[in-house]
Design an enzyme around this catalytic site. Structure first.
Site, PDB file in Angstrom:
ATOM      1  N   TYR A   1      -5.860  -9.380  39.762  1.00 57.60           N
ATOM      2  CA  TYR A   1      -5.992  -7.997  40.244  1.00 57.60           C
ATOM      3  C   TYR A   1      -6.666  -8.014  41.604  1.00 57.60           C
ATOM      4  O   TYR A   1      -7.685  -8.675  41.794  1.00 57.60           O
ATOM      5  CB  TYR A   1      -6.841  -7.153  39.285  1.00 57.60           C
ATOM      6  CG  TYR A   1      -7.087  -5.758  39.818  1.00 57.60           C
ATOM      7  CD1 TYR A   1      -6.238  -4.707  39.492  1.00 57.60           C
ATOM      8  CD2 TYR A   1      -8.147  -5.500  40.690  1.00 57.60           C
ATOM      9  CE1 TYR A   1      -6.423  -3.438  40.013  1.00 57.60           C
ATOM     10  CE2 TYR A   1      -8.341  -4.232  41.223  1.00 57.60           C
ATOM     11  CZ  TYR A   1      -7.480  -3.211  40.877  1.00 57.60           C
ATOM     12  OH  TYR A   1      -7.664  -1.963  41.405  1.00 57.60           O
TER      13      TYR A   1
ATOM     14  N   GLU B   1      -3.526  -1.216  46.307  1.00 60.43           N
ATOM     15  CA  GLU B   1      -3.740  -2.018  45.102  1.00 60.43           C
ATOM     16  C   GLU B   1      -2.556  -2.932  44.811  1.00 60.43           C
ATOM     17  O   GLU B   1      -1.406  -2.519  44.947  1.00 60.43           O
ATOM     18  CB  GLU B   1      -3.957  -1.073  43.915  1.00 60.43           C
ATOM     19  CG  GLU B   1      -4.296  -1.773  42.622  1.00 60.43           C
ATOM     20  CD  GLU B   1      -4.379  -0.793  41.458  1.00 60.43           C
ATOM     21  OE1 GLU B   1      -5.488  -0.545  40.969  1.00 60.43           O
ATOM     22  OE2 GLU B   1      -3.330  -0.274  41.052  1.00 60.43           O
TER      23      GLU B   1
END
Ligand code: ADP
Ligand code: MG
Length: 389
Positions: free
Chosen positions: A110, A198
């Site tokens: 992530y 993101e």
């Protein structure tokens, strides 16, 4: 503005961030064969383009090994309604499906760049435990989340990138490409005036290549004046009514209640919404016609309110300062002539030219309820909406 995955990936590619080979988006199954060809040899992955994460678990990310399989998946996915843990119980219609080449995944990481308000600068948030919902990880295992502040002028420093690569367990020979990856990600954030960029997951392939498998970009609307390319993009988030309002220069946001509100000034609009709630009702919208609205804009605003089928009563609350009460009254009258008014109308006017405004409304013979204070108006609107049900 929120960008869809494929839009984010197009921007990533421009900044040299590796993304899967893409066949583009399809809006119709007939476009599939060409998209598959463009995405290279299979297997492929078909991805529902909606503004919500958690698509994987909701059936919005499907792998197809053969063209026939892709056909079946696309058939079901184009036009399907999707509910994920991020859609707040609402179903989003899938209008576009992204066709990507499938990647082999060894690890999922992530990584994102967000705004750290307290630190007054952007911050990289990363975790070696990618792929999963980061919110849950933050709750259950906060130690697994790494944070690196970024200097808003200099961007990320090479030592910060190397340090992060080490903590994420990036293979030694890919530390350089990881550095380029985060540097580019921070650059996207800064140059697009983003509030979030993101990548979840950033994958490491068995050949130890880094690829951004998913992408999300949210940008700051207040910066759109200097982000011409962004401003020209379609706004996926707004409803038809909100887009219509934007065109005529009115601030309008649809809400769940049944009392349509027309107010001048954002502060007064919020106070009106609160007062309606206090009186036991629910506003159907936030609508601020602004300080210098014209009769045309008032007409447009009124039409927009009445187009919403949820609206059972309309409350007009105008404080005439720059905006004159007679202009509002004229706008209301024009709008009522154009749109058939079938719901009760409660009006509270105060301020500049209020007498003229009231006179105009009275003379028109229009059936409306006058109120002498905001509290009075809110109570009358709530009562009217309840009786209309
Ligand atoms: P969401 O975050 O909305 O669930 P993702 O794009 O992150 O959607 O996809 C969910 C999962 O699907 C990923 O974690 C990955 O395991 C798999 N996936 C997505 N794109 C690909 C791809 N191009 N190749 C292989 N697997 C993929
Ligand atoms: Mg994802």
């Amino acid at each position: 503005m929120k960008l869809l995955e494929y839009e984010a990936k197009e921007i990533f590619a421009k900044y040299g961030i590796p993304v899967p080979q893409s066949g583009g988006v399809i809006t119709d199954v007939q476009q599939l064969p060409e998209a598959l060809k463009k995405a290279g040899s299979g297997p492929w992955v078909l991805k529902a383009q909606v503004l919500a994460g958690g698509r994987g678990k909701a059936g919005g990310v499907k792998i197809a090994k053969t063209e026939a399989e892709a056909q079946t998946i696309a058939q079901a996915m184009v036009g399907m309604k999707m509910v994920t843990h991020q859609t707040h119980g609402k179903a989003l219609v899938v209008r576009e499906v992204l066709v990507n080449k499938c990647s082999d995944i060894k690890r999922e990481i992530y990584i994102s760049v967000a705004m750290d308000r307290k630190g007054e600068r952007p911050i990289i948030i990363a975790s070696a435990e990618g792929g999963v919902a980061i919110e849950e990880l933050a709750k259950d295992k906060p130690s697994a989340i790494l944070k690196v502040p970024i200097d808003p002028v200099r961007g990320i420093e090479p030592f910060q990138a190397r340090n992060l690569a080490f903590k994420l367990g990036i293979p030694a020979k890919e530390v350089g490409s990881f550095g380029r990856f985060v540097t580019a990600l921070a650059k996207v954030f800064l140059e697009l005036d983003a509030s979030l960029v993101e990548v979840n997951p950033l994958i490491i392939t068995p050949e130890e290549k880094l690829i951004a498998l998913d992408g999300k970009i949210v940008t700051d609307d207040n910066a759109l004046f200097r982000q011409k390319a962004l401003a020209e993009r379609p706004d996926h988030e707004s409803t038809d009514l909100e887009l219509e309002a934007k065109k005529v220069g009115i601030n309008y946001i649809g809400l769940d209640g049944d009392i349509g509100c027309m107010v001048n000034g954002a502060g007064l609009a919020m106070a009106t919404m609160d007062t309606v709630a206090l009186a036991g009702g629910m506003p159907a919208n936030f609508l601020d016609v602004g300080g210098g609205a014209t009769a045309d804009q008032v007409t447009a605003a009124f039409k927009i309110i009445l187009t919403d089928p949820k609206v059972k009563a309309v409350l007009i609350n105008i404080f005439g300062g720059i905006m004159k009460c007679d202009v509002i009254a004229e706008g209301v009258l024009t709008a009522v002539q154009k749109v058939k008014l079938k719901v009760p109308l409660i009006v509270r006017l105060e301020g500049t030219n209020v007498e003229r405004g009231r006179e105009l409304l009275k003379k028109s013979g229009l059936k409306l309820t006058a109120a002498d204070s905001l509290w009075d108006a809110a109570q009358k609107a709530v009562k009217a909406a309840k009786e209309a049900k």
